[in-house]
Design a protein around this motif. Structure first.
Motif, PDB file in Angstrom:
ATOM      1  N   ARG A  22      -1.264  36.982  -5.787  1.00 30.61           N
ATOM      2  CA  ARG A  22      -0.333  35.928  -5.357  1.00 30.61           C
ATOM      3  C   ARG A  22       0.721  35.670  -6.432  1.00 30.61           C
ATOM      4  NH1 ARG A  22       0.350  30.450  -5.799  1.00 30.61           N
ATOM      5  NH2 ARG A  22       1.116  29.399  -3.928  1.00 30.61           N
ATOM      6  N   LEU A  23       0.299  35.621  -7.697  1.00 29.49           N
ATOM      7  CA  LEU A  23       1.244  35.412  -8.787  1.00 29.49           C
ATOM      8  C   LEU A  23       2.231  36.572  -8.900  1.00 29.49           C
ATOM      9  CD1 LEU A  23      -1.077  33.898 -11.532  1.00 29.49           C
ATOM     10  CD2 LEU A  23       0.635  32.715 -10.139  1.00 29.49           C
ATOM     11  N   ARG A  24       1.738  37.776  -8.678  1.00 34.51           N
ATOM     12  CA  ARG A  24       2.629  38.939  -8.729  1.00 34.51           C
ATOM     13  C   ARG A  24       3.632  38.913  -7.580  1.00 34.51           C
ATOM     14  NH1 ARG A  24      -0.492  44.137  -8.762  1.00 34.51           N
ATOM     15  NH2 ARG A  24       1.598  44.990  -8.934  1.00 34.51           N
ATOM     16  N   VAL A  25       3.205  38.464  -6.408  1.00 33.74           N
ATOM     17  CA  VAL A  25       4.124  38.351  -5.274  1.00 33.74           C
ATOM     18  C   VAL A  25       5.198  37.305  -5.578  1.00 33.74           C
ATOM     19  CG1 VAL A  25       4.320  37.604  -2.870  1.00 33.74           C
ATOM     20  CG2 VAL A  25       2.492  39.155  -3.533  1.00 33.74           C
ATOM     21  N   ILE A  26       4.801  36.195  -6.158  1.00 32.08           N
ATOM     22  CA  ILE A  26       5.768  35.149  -6.500  1.00 32.08           C
ATOM     23  C   ILE A  26       6.756  35.660  -7.541  1.00 32.08           C
ATOM     24  CG2 ILE A  26       6.001  32.887  -7.605  1.00 32.08           C
ATOM     25  CD1 ILE A  26       3.368  32.114  -6.179  1.00 32.08           C
ATOM     26  N   ASP A  27       6.281  36.417  -8.535  1.00 26.51           N
ATOM     27  CA  ASP A  27       7.172  36.997  -9.545  1.00 26.51           C
ATOM     28  C   ASP A  27       8.171  37.963  -8.911  1.00 26.51           C
ATOM     29  OD1 ASP A  27       6.030  35.561 -11.604  1.00 26.51           O
ATOM     30  OD2 ASP A  27       4.703  37.205 -12.238  1.00 26.51           O
ATOM     31  N   LEU A  28       7.689  38.787  -7.977  1.00 28.70           N
ATOM     32  CA  LEU A  28       8.586  39.725  -7.303  1.00 28.70           C
ATOM     33  C   LEU A  28       9.615  38.970  -6.473  1.00 28.70           C
ATOM     34  CD1 LEU A  28       9.352  42.643  -6.595  1.00 28.70           C
ATOM     35  CD2 LEU A  28       7.683  42.521  -4.728  1.00 28.70           C
ATOM     36  N   TYR A  29       9.188  37.935  -5.776  1.00 24.83           N
ATOM     37  CA  TYR A  29      10.111  37.134  -4.973  1.00 24.83           C
ATOM     38  C   TYR A  29      11.180  36.503  -5.869  1.00 24.83           C
ATOM     39  CZ  TYR A  29      11.876  33.335  -2.093  1.00 24.83           C
ATOM     40  OH  TYR A  29      12.689  32.467  -1.426  1.00 24.83           O
ATOM     41  N   GLN A  69      -6.376  43.113   0.217  1.00 27.29           N
ATOM     42  CA  GLN A  69      -5.939  43.308  -1.168  1.00 27.29           C
ATOM     43  C   GLN A  69      -5.171  44.619  -1.348  1.00 27.29           C
ATOM     44  OE1 GLN A  69      -6.671  40.908  -3.398  1.00 27.29           O
ATOM     45  NE2 GLN A  69      -5.729  41.887  -5.154  1.00 27.29           N
ATOM     46  N   ARG A  70      -5.646  45.687  -0.720  1.00 29.60           N
ATOM     47  CA  ARG A  70      -4.976  46.979  -0.858  1.00 29.60           C
ATOM     48  C   ARG A  70      -3.607  46.967  -0.202  1.00 29.60           C
ATOM     49  NH1 ARG A  70      -9.800  50.353   1.458  1.00 29.60           N
ATOM     50  NH2 ARG A  70      -9.552  48.600   2.844  1.00 29.60           N
ATOM     51  N   ALA A  71      -3.494  46.300   0.946  1.00 31.73           N
ATOM     52  CA  ALA A  71      -2.201  46.211   1.628  1.00 31.73           C
ATOM     53  C   ALA A  71      -1.211  45.398   0.799  1.00 31.73           C
ATOM     54  CB  ALA A  71      -2.383  45.581   3.007  1.00 31.73           C
ATOM     55  N   ILE A  72      -1.693  44.350   0.151  1.00 34.53           N
ATOM     56  CA  ILE A  72      -0.828  43.546  -0.715  1.00 34.53           C
ATOM     57  C   ILE A  72      -0.322  44.390  -1.885  1.00 34.53           C
ATOM     58  CG2 ILE A  72      -0.784  41.584  -2.305  1.00 34.53           C
ATOM     59  CD1 ILE A  72      -2.750  40.182  -0.382  1.00 34.53           C
ATOM     60  N   GLU A  73      -1.204  45.206  -2.446  1.00 35.24           N
ATOM     61  CA  GLU A  73      -0.800  46.076  -3.558  1.00 35.24           C
ATOM     62  C   GLU A  73       0.277  47.063  -3.121  1.00 35.24           C
ATOM     63  OE1 GLU A  73      -1.660  45.774  -6.725  1.00 35.24           O
ATOM     64  OE2 GLU A  73      -2.930  44.070  -6.203  1.00 35.24           O
ATOM     65  N   VAL A  74       0.134  47.634  -1.933  1.00 33.56           N
ATOM     66  CA  VAL A  74       1.133  48.575  -1.424  1.00 33.56           C
ATOM     67  C   VAL A  74       2.467  47.863  -1.210  1.00 33.56           C
ATOM     68  CG1 VAL A  74       1.748  50.013   0.552  1.00 33.56           C
ATOM     69  CG2 VAL A  74      -0.536  50.157  -0.411  1.00 33.56           C
ATOM     70  N   LEU A  75       2.422  46.671  -0.625  1.00 29.56           N
ATOM     71  CA  LEU A  75       3.651  45.912  -0.401  1.00 29.56           C
ATOM     72  C   LEU A  75       4.318  45.525  -1.725  1.00 29.56           C
ATOM     73  CD1 LEU A  75       2.496  43.667   2.565  1.00 29.56           C
ATOM     74  CD2 LEU A  75       4.195  45.482   2.645  1.00 29.56           C
ATOM     75  N   LEU A  76       3.523  45.178  -2.713  1.00 29.70           N
ATOM     76  CA  LEU A  76       4.081  44.874  -4.033  1.00 29.70           C
ATOM     77  C   LEU A  76       4.765  46.099  -4.636  1.00 29.70           C
ATOM     78  CD1 LEU A  76       1.321  42.633  -5.617  1.00 29.70           C
ATOM     79  CD2 LEU A  76       3.732  42.054  -5.403  1.00 29.70           C
ATOM     80  N   LEU A  77       4.106  47.230  -4.544  1.00 31.31           N
ATOM     81  CA  LEU A  77       4.674  48.465  -5.076  1.00 31.31           C
ATOM     82  C   LEU A  77       5.987  48.811  -4.378  1.00 31.31           C
ATOM     83  CD1 LEU A  77       4.278  50.970  -6.926  1.00 31.31           C
ATOM     84  CD2 LEU A  77       3.162  52.045  -4.987  1.00 31.31           C
ATOM     85  N   LYS A  78       5.995  48.716  -3.053  1.00 31.13           N
ATOM     86  CA  LYS A  78       7.217  49.020  -2.308  1.00 31.13           C
ATOM     87  C   LYS A  78       8.326  48.012  -2.610  1.00 31.13           C
ATOM     88  CE  LYS A  78       5.300  51.505   1.607  1.00 31.13           C
ATOM     89  NZ  LYS A  78       5.213  51.561   3.073  1.00 31.13           N
ATOM     90  N   GLY A  79       7.969  46.751  -2.751  1.00 28.96           N
ATOM     91  CA  GLY A  79       8.967  45.733  -3.060  1.00 28.96           C
ATOM     92  C   GLY A  79       9.599  45.941  -4.418  1.00 28.96           C
ATOM     93  N   GLN A  80       8.777  46.266  -5.419  1.00 31.97           N
ATOM     94  CA  GLN A  80       9.305  46.538  -6.752  1.00 31.97           C
ATOM     95  C   GLN A  80      10.178  47.785  -6.746  1.00 31.97           C
ATOM     96  OE1 GLN A  80       9.130  44.613  -9.432  1.00 31.97           O
ATOM     97  NE2 GLN A  80      10.380  46.064 -10.563  1.00 31.97           N
ATOM     98  N   GLN A  81       9.757  48.793  -5.994  1.00 30.15           N
ATOM     99  CA  GLN A  81      10.527  50.027  -5.893  1.00 30.15           C
ATOM    100  C   GLN A  81      11.879  49.753  -5.233  1.00 30.15           C
ATOM    101  OE1 GLN A  81       8.433  53.072  -3.789  1.00 30.15           O
ATOM    102  NE2 GLN A  81      10.161  54.473  -3.770  1.00 30.15           N
ATOM    103  N   GLU A  82      11.896  48.969  -4.172  1.00 31.48           N
ATOM    104  CA  GLU A  82      13.145  48.618  -3.498  1.00 31.48           C
ATOM    105  C   GLU A  82      14.076  47.845  -4.434  1.00 31.48           C
ATOM    106  OE1 GLU A  82      14.471  49.154  -0.350  1.00 31.48           O
ATOM    107  OE2 GLU A  82      12.881  50.622  -0.094  1.00 31.48           O
ATOM    108  N   LEU A  83      13.515  46.921  -5.199  1.00 31.67           N
ATOM    109  CA  LEU A  83      14.323  46.145  -6.137  1.00 31.67           C
ATOM    110  C   LEU A  83      14.947  47.055  -7.189  1.00 31.67           C
ATOM    111  CD1 LEU A  83      15.294  43.387  -7.211  1.00 31.67           C
ATOM    112  CD2 LEU A  83      13.188  43.276  -8.527  1.00 31.67           C
TER     113      LEU A  83
END
Length: 132
Positions: A22-29, A69-83
């Motif tokens: 959750r903290l990593r998602v907030i940081d990415l956002y 948890q695994r789906a969240i990790e994939v979404l985080l990876l894709k979001g960081q890659q897009e950024l």
């Protein structure tokens, strides 16, 4: 602006708990929201940073229901890659307009309305819609 490929690079890591994810998602956002004015300037978009922030918020809200948890990790990876790709100018303005700023919501139609049209649009998406 000079493109520095490693400027936003991060090591791939996994979260040990949902709280950490959750903290990593907030940081990415926050990174996306802070980058909105820069994205508008780099790509000379014909939209305001506030509108871009609104569309970023919508994209994050679309995945709010994800609990795996695994789906969240994939979404985080894709979001960081897009950024990283966006801020390093590895995209065209059409990518930004088509994928980030386009509203993919279709008006709600009843079964009979779909039946009378003779096709099921929900089953067939255009290839360039940007929806994965």
């Amino acid at each position: 602006m000079t493109t520095i490929p490693s400027r936003l690079a991060q090591m791939t890591r996994t979260s040990s708990s949902r709280a950490e994810a959750r903290l990593r998602v907030i940081d990415l956002y926050r990174a996306w929201v802070r980058a909105a004015p820069e994205i508008c300037g780099i790509y000379a978009l014909n939209v305001t940073p506030a509108y871009l922030r609104h569309s970023i918020r919508q994209k994050f809200e679309q995945n709010r229901h994800v609990t795996d948890q695994r789906a969240i990790e994939v979404l985080l990876l894709k979001g960081q890659q897009e950024l990283q790709e966006t801020l390093n100018c590895w995209k065209q303005p059409d990518h930004i307009y088509g994928i980030m700023l386009q509203n993919n919501q279709r008006p709600h139609r009843t079964f009979l309305q779909k039946f009378y049209e003779g096709r099921d649009e929900d089953a067939v998406l255009p290839a360039a819609s940007g929806i994965v």
